[in-house]
Design a protein around this motif. Structure first.
Motif, PDB file in Angstrom:
ATOM      1  N   TYR A 318      14.172  -4.660  -4.649  1.00 14.36           N
ATOM      2  CA  TYR A 318      13.412  -5.739  -5.081  1.00 14.36           C
ATOM      3  C   TYR A 318      12.487  -5.466  -5.827  1.00 14.36           C
ATOM      4  N   PRO A 319      11.985  -6.089  -7.230  1.00 16.84           N
ATOM      5  CA  PRO A 319      10.796  -5.357  -7.913  1.00 16.84           C
ATOM      6  C   PRO A 319       9.237  -5.167  -7.373  1.00 16.84           C
ATOM      7  N   ILE A 320       9.472  -6.721  -6.746  1.00 11.08           N
ATOM      8  CA  ILE A 320       8.232  -7.373  -6.208  1.00 11.08           C
ATOM      9  C   ILE A 320       7.949  -7.481  -4.965  1.00 11.08           C
ATOM     10  N   PRO A 321       7.131  -6.799  -4.379  1.00 15.39           N
ATOM     11  CA  PRO A 321       7.257  -7.282  -2.447  1.00 15.39           C
ATOM     12  C   PRO A 321       6.555  -8.495  -2.128  1.00 15.39           C
ATOM     13  N   LEU A 322       7.896  -8.441  -1.124  1.00 15.14           N
ATOM     14  CA  LEU A 322       7.211 -10.311  -0.278  1.00 15.14           C
ATOM     15  C   LEU A 322       5.619 -10.541  -0.160  1.00 15.14           C
ATOM     16  N   HIS A 323       5.011  -9.778  -0.063  1.00 10.32           N
ATOM     17  CA  HIS A 323       3.566  -9.723   0.354  1.00 10.32           C
ATOM     18  C   HIS A 323       2.634  -9.596  -0.753  1.00 10.32           C
ATOM     19  N   ARG A 324       3.069  -9.642  -2.026  1.00 11.89           N
ATOM     20  CA  ARG A 324       2.338  -9.703  -3.020  1.00 11.89           C
ATOM     21  C   ARG A 324       3.059 -10.978  -4.459  1.00 11.89           C
ATOM     22  N   GLN A 325       3.610 -11.356  -3.889  1.00 12.20           N
ATOM     23  CA  GLN A 325       4.572 -12.737  -4.349  1.00 12.20           C
ATOM     24  C   GLN A 325       3.454 -13.794  -4.249  1.00 12.20           C
ATOM     25  N   LYS A 326       3.057 -14.452  -5.349  1.00 10.98           N
ATOM     26  CA  LYS A 326       2.078 -15.709  -5.177  1.00 10.98           C
ATOM     27  C   LYS A 326       2.239 -16.859  -3.772  1.00 10.98           C
ATOM     28  N   ALA A 327       3.619 -17.105  -3.757  1.00 12.01           N
ATOM     29  CA  ALA A 327       3.605 -18.418  -2.610  1.00 12.01           C
ATOM     30  C   ALA A 327       3.609 -17.158  -1.473  1.00 12.01           C
ATOM     31  N   TYR A 328       3.290 -16.243  -1.306  1.00 16.22           N
ATOM     32  CA  TYR A 328       2.849 -15.584   0.517  1.00 16.22           C
ATOM     33  C   TYR A 328       2.266 -14.599   0.330  1.00 16.22           C
ATOM     34  N   LYS A 329       1.526 -14.146  -0.864  1.00 14.17           N
ATOM     35  CA  LYS A 329       0.304 -14.067   0.063  1.00 14.17           C
ATOM     36  C   LYS A 329      -0.933 -14.390   1.569  1.00 14.17           C
ATOM     37  N   ASP A 330      -0.954 -13.145   1.874  1.00 16.05           N
ATOM     38  CA  ASP A 330      -2.322 -14.064   3.395  1.00 16.05           C
ATOM     39  C   ASP A 330      -2.951 -12.443   2.845  1.00 16.05           C
ATOM     40  N   GLU A 331      -4.001 -13.613   3.091  1.00 21.43           N
ATOM     41  CA  GLU A 331      -5.343 -11.750   3.247  1.00 21.43           C
ATOM     42  C   GLU A 331      -5.118 -11.161   4.760  1.00 21.43           C
ATOM     43  N   ARG A 332      -4.489 -11.634   5.862  1.00 22.23           N
ATOM     44  CA  ARG A 332      -3.974 -10.973   6.459  1.00 22.23           C
ATOM     45  C   ARG A 332      -3.820  -9.043   6.347  1.00 22.23           C
ATOM     46  N   TYR A 333      -2.712  -9.927   5.307  1.00 21.45           N
ATOM     47  CA  TYR A 333      -2.172  -7.662   4.653  1.00 21.45           C
ATOM     48  C   TYR A 333      -2.697  -6.605   3.947  1.00 21.45           C
ATOM     49  N   ASN A 334      -2.558  -5.794   4.434  1.00 22.91           N
ATOM     50  CA  ASN A 334      -3.833  -4.618   4.151  1.00 22.91           C
ATOM     51  C   ASN A 334      -2.655  -3.522   3.270  1.00 22.91           C
ATOM     52  N   GLU A 335      -2.542  -3.679   2.142  1.00 19.38           N
ATOM     53  CA  GLU A 335      -1.520  -2.503   1.721  1.00 19.38           C
ATOM     54  C   GLU A 335      -1.595  -1.259   1.566  1.00 19.38           C
ATOM     55  N   ALA A 336      -2.260  -1.137   3.204  1.00 22.76           N
ATOM     56  CA  ALA A 336      -1.840   0.368   3.410  1.00 22.76           C
ATOM     57  C   ALA A 336      -0.946   0.870   4.561  1.00 22.76           C
ATOM     58  N   ASP A 337      -0.859  -0.782   4.996  1.00 23.11           N
ATOM     59  CA  ASP A 337       0.821  -0.829   6.159  1.00 23.11           C
ATOM     60  C   ASP A 337       2.015  -0.787   5.349  1.00 23.11           C
ATOM     61  N   PHE A 338       2.000  -1.335   3.746  1.00 21.54           N
ATOM     62  CA  PHE A 338       3.069  -1.187   3.456  1.00 21.54           C
ATOM     63  C   PHE A 338       3.391  -0.549   2.392  1.00 21.54           C
ATOM     64  N   LYS A 339       3.235   0.748   3.075  1.00 26.35           N
ATOM     65  CA  LYS A 339       3.126   2.406   2.030  1.00 26.35           C
ATOM     66  C   LYS A 339       5.133   2.413   1.720  1.00 26.35           C
ATOM     67  N   VAL A 340       5.824   2.443   2.576  1.00 28.39           N
ATOM     68  CA  VAL A 340       7.230   2.539   2.011  1.00 28.39           C
ATOM     69  C   VAL A 340       7.880   1.299   0.701  1.00 28.39           C
ATOM     70  N   THR A 341       7.711  -0.027   1.341  1.00 27.73           N
ATOM     71  CA  THR A 341       8.305  -1.222   0.369  1.00 27.73           C
ATOM     72  C   THR A 341       7.401  -0.671  -0.746  1.00 27.73           C
ATOM     73  N   ASN A 342       5.981  -0.385  -1.489  1.00 34.37           N
ATOM     74  CA  ASN A 342       5.136  -0.601  -2.485  1.00 34.37           C
ATOM     75  C   ASN A 342       5.672   0.850  -3.116  1.00 34.37           C
ATOM     76  N   GLU A 343       6.187   2.200  -2.993  1.00 40.26           N
ATOM     77  CA  GLU A 343       6.944   2.898  -3.314  1.00 40.26           C
ATOM     78  C   GLU A 343       8.525   2.515  -3.833  1.00 40.26           C
ATOM     79  N   LEU A 344       9.102   1.546  -3.102  1.00 38.82           N
ATOM     80  CA  LEU A 344      10.386   1.445  -3.418  1.00 38.82           C
ATOM     81  C   LEU A 344      10.644   0.339  -4.451  1.00 38.82           C
ATOM     82  N   VAL A 345       9.555  -0.396  -4.629  1.00 38.95           N
ATOM     83  CA  VAL A 345       9.898  -1.904  -5.971  1.00 38.95           C
ATOM     84  C   VAL A 345       9.343  -0.938  -7.080  1.00 38.95           C
ATOM     85  N   THR A 346       8.406   0.748  -7.005  1.00 42.60           N
ATOM     86  CA  THR A 346       8.442   1.706  -8.172  1.00 42.60           C
ATOM     87  C   THR A 346       9.587   1.924  -8.653  1.00 42.60           C
TER      88      THR A 346
END
Length: 377
Positions: A318-346
């Protein structure tokens, strides 16, 4: 990405005959074909209860409704998947908790689940992404330890087997407390419209879900639970029942194509091929709803454009991880916790995968990909 016309041409007579039976009976809703398909799918999966419904998203929502989850309850699921998985959590006013995935399987990371569990956690939704079951033994053990429900999102893995730690096998979708699946036309078992189903071995839960899918009714005009209108119509059930006997053959054809892809890309320094075929011809753990490469040092988007120029369909799931989607953004999320997903989408790209792929097509696709990556385009 799929060849439904080619597939239909091979089973045209049985599909047309099955649809004709529905037309002649005029039993379009909850007719005999629906009950026949339900029973045949129960037998195929080895599960006590299959409850058909209108689509895969409804199936997931209804499964959660059946479990009695309450607003504010936390539900853990994977960040790298289609939005429907998290969509229904939000629709029910539950709290989605997204976690990272494994870099090899692309499925939910068990260690990430452990870190995300809080006193508010009530359920885990493992997605059997691209046709490979998640690590269900570890997930079920974790759920038992913390008294959590497990809801399998089996939309992409119908017919796949899960090999347990003791070597035994179980069909994906019948291991957790409840599961959902989709019969969208492009799925491994797809109808000619929308359709879905819920699976469970829990008699009481099955009874509750049967009411939910039909306006909360067990007896006409007696509404015992809050329900929805989500029924698999008889026409789609007729198509599915005609295709079900071919499901294992379809999945075998997908694995054959995956092996040919893997062989063509073998040992290439810029390409990681999918896992799931390690057991050779006896492998049945992956049903390859998608065949997805992970690229390194390659301009993925330029490759997509190149394939399109060569009339080769491809997809980025998928091109955009769910935690970055406008509908599902949440201040609880830390980008460091999504290292694999953030790489896979690219870096991921999915190539055509269906039952009608032939050697000539696969050779053309693989040659085109390799020529581009090797600089010969």
């Amino acid at each position: 990405m799929v060849d439904l016309q080619g597939q239909y041409s091979k089973i045209k007579d049985v599909v047309d005959s099955s649809i004709a039976e529905v037309m002649e009976s005029a039993a379009f809703i909850n007719g005999p074909k629906v009950h026949q398909f339900q029973k045949n799918l129960e037998d195929y999966l080895g599960v006590k209860h299959v409850i058909p419904c209108a689509n895969g998203t409804d199936a997931l929502q209804i499964a959660m409704m059946g479990l009695g989850l309450k607003p504010g309850d936390e539900v853990i699921t994977a960040d790298f998947t289609f939005a429907a998985t998290v969509e229904v959590i939000a629709l029910l006013q539950l709290t989605p908790v997204l976690v990272d995935v494994d870099p090899v399987t692309f499925n939910i990371d068990v260690e990430a689940i452990k870190k995300a569990i809080t006193p508010k956690t009530k359920a885990i939704v493992p997605v059997h992404l691209f046709g490979l079951p998640a690590e269900m033994d570890a997930i079920m053990a974790l759920a038992k330890e913390h008294d959590l429900y497990v809801i399998e999102d089996n939309a992409q893995a119908i017919g796949a087997s899960y090999t347990h730690n003791d070597g035994s096998k179980t069909k994906a979708g019948v291991i957790g407390h409840v599961a959902s699946t989709s019969f969208f036309p492009s799925k491994n078992l797809g109808c000619y419209g929308d359709g879905g189903a819920i699976f469970t071995n829990d008699d009481d839960l099955a009874h509750k879900i049967r009411g939910i899918v039909n306006h909360g009714m067990y007896e006409r005009y007696h509404h015992d639970v809050v329900g929805v209108n989500s029924r698999l119509d008889s026409m789609q059930a007729a198509v599915l029942d005609a295709k079900l006997p071919n499901l294992d053959t379809y999945n075998t054809a997908r694995r054959r194509a995956a092996r040919q892809y893997n062989e063509a890309f073998k040992d290439h320094p810029n390409i990681t091929t999918p896992t799931g075929l390690e057991n050779g011809d006896s492998s049945d753990d992956h049903v390859f709803h998608q065949y997805t490469l992970n690229l390194e040092g390659v301009d993925r988007d330029a490759l997509v454009s190149h394939l399109q120029e060569k009339n080769i369909p491809c997809g980025v799931y998928y091109p955009i991880p769910l935690h970055r989607q406008k509908a599902y953004k949440d201040e609880r999320y830390n980008e460091a916790d999504f290292k694999v997903t953030n790489e896979l989408v690219t870096s991921v790209i999915s190539l055509p995968m269906h039952t009608e792929l032939d050697d000539e097509q696969i050779n053309y696709i693989t040659d085109t990909v390799l020529n581009f990556i090797n600089g010969n385009n």
